[in-house]
Design an enzyme around this catalytic site. Sequence first.
Site, PDB file in Angstrom:
ATOM      1  N   GLU A  54      -6.286 -10.507  -1.519  1.00 28.02           N
ATOM      2  CA  GLU A  54      -7.117 -10.278  -0.326  1.00 28.02           C
ATOM      3  C   GLU A  54      -8.590 -10.160  -0.722  1.00 28.02           C
ATOM      4  O   GLU A  54      -9.301  -9.267  -0.257  1.00 28.02           O
ATOM      5  CB  GLU A  54      -6.665  -9.008   0.416  1.00 28.02           C
TER       6      GLU A  54
ATOM      7  N   GLU B  50       0.813  -1.222   0.000  1.00 28.37           N
ATOM      8  CA  GLU B  50       0.000   0.000   0.000  1.00 28.37           C
ATOM      9  C   GLU B  50       0.846   1.273   0.000  1.00 28.37           C
ATOM     10  O   GLU B  50       0.704   2.139   0.857  1.00 28.37           O
ATOM     11  CB  GLU B  50      -0.971  -0.011   1.191  1.00 28.37           C
TER      12      GLU B  50
END
EC number: 3.2.1.8
Length: 331
Positions: free
Chosen positions: A266, A159
């Site tokens: 995810e 991220e």
Amino acid sequence: MKASSVLLGLAPLAALAAPTPEAELSARQAQQSIDALMKAKGKLYFGTATDQGLLNTGKNSAIIKADFGQVTPENSMKWQSLENTRGQYNWAPADALVNFAVSNNKSIRGHTLIWHSQLPGWVNNINDRNQLTTVIQNHVATVMGRWKGKIRAWDVVNEIFNEDGTMRQSVFSRVLGEDFVRIAFEAARKADPNAKLYINDYNLDSPNAAKLTKGMVAHVKKWLAAGVPIDGIGSQGHLQSGQGNGLAQAIKALADSGVKEVAVTELDIQGNNANDYAAVTKGCLAVPACVGITAWGVRDNDSWRPQGNPLLFDSNYNPKAAYNSVVQALK
């Protein structure tokens, strides 16, 4: 290929050929293993996220053993979980997950080494370039070294992009600029040369999103050209209903960056999600570089966003229409 990988590759064929024992079917409540079907299509796994507490809860362990071929620790390998106080390590929860996976022939994804969130305060407070470089290198070497040879792939950096494709502000980018990416990946390659090294992010769900084009793809191409040892890109896939086709197209765009592998890392999809799960599954099947899909949990009420019923099993561990849509997509 390691011996364990060979065994993993052979297991699904036997699972497809042999009838499922009634006791096992009762424990998992699904007619067919999506992992076995995924491997029969030439992919490496269909996995799930879990951790020590979840493995000891309800039917999670039985379902993972029967229906999933890969596990990602949801929290236990994050820096704050492992070393909240400098030099004091809490290995037990992550060790438990690794031991479960190894004993059940499950592939493991290490998650995550460098992330701006769930980061110890002592790391956030570092302002010196040389000190932060050494801390990153030592962290990567220590964590990867503990499970060297047992973890197939690592999310090395996680991220790091804003929605417009620029680099996210963090202690790493503030002190080191973009160079922290090179530092982390080079340390990871040294720590476990056989592990696949990934950069992982969310909202890479449209092939035209700036975060994907100006952020992930543009930067990865640049870093690969500079010799940074990035093996793969992970697209997290935290979706809303109706976004499945966009992620399916984005998988190809990520693969076109030049990495060896891509993965959906995810996956959870809020709302009426059966068609979206099927679309993402077909999207991975259509891209040779896509090695697998990981759902971010087993059942809805254990999800980090349970209000949208985003997973493949309901609160009673029954496979949902979403699970069955994945089965059909894999036939």
